[in-house]
Motif scaffolding. Sequence first.
Motif, PDB file in Angstrom:
ATOM      1  N   PHE A   1      -2.523  -6.305   3.643  1.00  0.00           N
ATOM      2  CA  PHE A   1      -1.850  -5.520   5.050  1.00  0.00           C
ATOM      3  C   PHE A   1      -1.515  -6.516   6.112  1.00  0.00           C
ATOM      4  CE2 PHE A   1      -2.314  -3.251   9.009  1.00  0.00           C
ATOM      5  CZ  PHE A   1      -1.104  -2.620   8.910  1.00  0.00           C
TER       6      PHE A   1
ATOM      7  N   MET B   1       2.735   3.060   4.677  1.00  0.00           N
ATOM      8  CA  MET B   1       1.896   1.964   3.364  1.00  0.00           C
ATOM      9  C   MET B   1       3.183   1.013   2.428  1.00  0.00           C
ATOM     10  SD  MET B   1       0.331   4.173   1.077  1.00  0.00           S
ATOM     11  CE  MET B   1       1.277   4.524  -0.475  1.00  0.00           C
TER      12      MET B   1
ATOM     13  N   LEU C   1       1.440   0.040   7.050  1.00  0.00           N
ATOM     14  CA  LEU C   1      -0.202   0.838   6.963  1.00  0.00           C
ATOM     15  C   LEU C   1      -0.709  -0.155   5.297  1.00  0.00           C
ATOM     16  CD1 LEU C   1       0.890   4.386   7.888  1.00  0.00           C
ATOM     17  CD2 LEU C   1      -0.741   3.452   9.218  1.00  0.00           C
ATOM     18  N   PRO C   2      -1.664  -0.602   5.867  1.00  0.00           N
ATOM     19  CA  PRO C   2      -2.439   0.065   4.434  1.00  0.00           C
ATOM     20  C   PRO C   2      -1.964   0.637   2.971  1.00  0.00           C
ATOM     21  CG  PRO C   2      -3.824  -0.745   6.429  1.00  0.00           C
ATOM     22  CD  PRO C   2      -3.356  -0.085   6.401  1.00  0.00           C
ATOM     23  N   VAL C   3      -2.249   0.122   2.406  1.00  0.00           N
ATOM     24  CA  VAL C   3      -1.830  -0.153   1.024  1.00  0.00           C
ATOM     25  C   VAL C   3      -3.552   1.516   0.498  1.00  0.00           C
ATOM     26  CG1 VAL C   3      -1.369   1.082  -1.748  1.00  0.00           C
ATOM     27  CG2 VAL C   3      -0.317  -1.206  -0.010  1.00  0.00           C
TER      28      VAL C   3
ATOM     29  N   ARG D   1      -6.929  -4.703   0.565  1.00  0.00           N
ATOM     30  CA  ARG D   1      -6.265  -4.141   0.447  1.00  0.00           C
ATOM     31  C   ARG D   1      -5.702  -4.280   2.308  1.00  0.00           C
ATOM     32  NH1 ARG D   1      -5.492   2.151  -2.243  1.00  0.00           N
ATOM     33  NH2 ARG D   1      -5.275   1.168  -4.535  1.00  0.00           N
TER      34      ARG D   1
END
Length: 386
Positions: A232, A342, A347-349, A228
Amino acid sequence: MALTYLTRSLRRRPVRPPESGIARRKSIWERAHLDPWLLLMLLILMVAGLGVLYSASGQNMDAVIAQGSRFLVAVVVMLVLAQMTPTTLLRWAPLVYGASLLMLVAVELVGDMGMGAQRWLTIPGVVRFQPSELMKLAMPLMVAAWLSRRELPPRWYDLLVCGVLIGVPVLLIARQPDLGTSLLVTSAAVFVVLLAGLSWRFIAFLLVLAASALPLLWMNLHNYQRQRVLTFLNPESDPLGSGWNIIQSTTAIGSGGVWGKGWLQGTQSQLEFLPERHTDFIVAVLGEEFGLVGMLVVLVLYLMIVTRGLWLAAGAHDTFGRLLAGSIILTFFIYVFVNVGMVSGILPVVGVPLPLVSYGGTSSVTLLAGFGILMSIHGHRRLLPR
């Protein structure tokens, strides 16, 4: 500025309001210990959320009715908690924290599996729920109760105890694995500690310490969690695999333009290109069908709720109330910030739902329970702790 005022207000000594010769008649809202403006904004958000959910679920009325039923339960919980005095909440804090911790241990031992994670407890024929959601309230409740009985700003020993109170449940949640919830639980507790009046030097030291621990954190992440983060940084590296979600969500938001394609007219969502569109990625449905204008309206509504919540928190007349109320509303802000971040690709998930819009039962109950506590602290602000 509101956060700075809230932090400084912790140092004020509680003062009883002057007695008036003429008793003022209380309104129905004061007698019910509710804030009408905050309640109105929450109801508007829930109604709007049901409308977006109807589209995001493929016009599944059963999902909308189920979510509406959960909202009703959540509102009842909010109204009940609003009647409880801060003194009662303070007294019950260790019991609530202990019970939530025991349920997390039960999840580790006998929890239900789902989508590769062991996060749920089931009471046969009654309910299936996530105990980690309850810790989002139990954690700030316990940390606020501990610090409110100590001299502020907190000393090293007090912070060490807070570290233990935070660390044990967060590790249990991370083992499920549930990175998003573990981060939210941590942030709820950290906000309590920050509002207790830590010096900026100590905050800087903690940030440096956290940064130095990143390599260790990376080594202990699951493979899908590492993926993830890498996705990203470069979603196009695996467009048909791990990058699919973020590529489709940003495409949906961008295709909505300024005014959107219209309710129920989103191609990415209605043709099922967008995954998890009724839960974590529901804001992409909002952006595609209602455009930039629709997203801004919802974000302004969230901002108004947060601003009103900070104002109520700053008006609390005791340390416990300010710490707990401030943490609840700031954690709500983190919910919104992380979800929108996200889904839009900044932002990362991490699997954080959009508050009171994404489909979910335990999350809705927990969120409105927090607002019930916030209204309790405001509604009973003239009652000093015994």
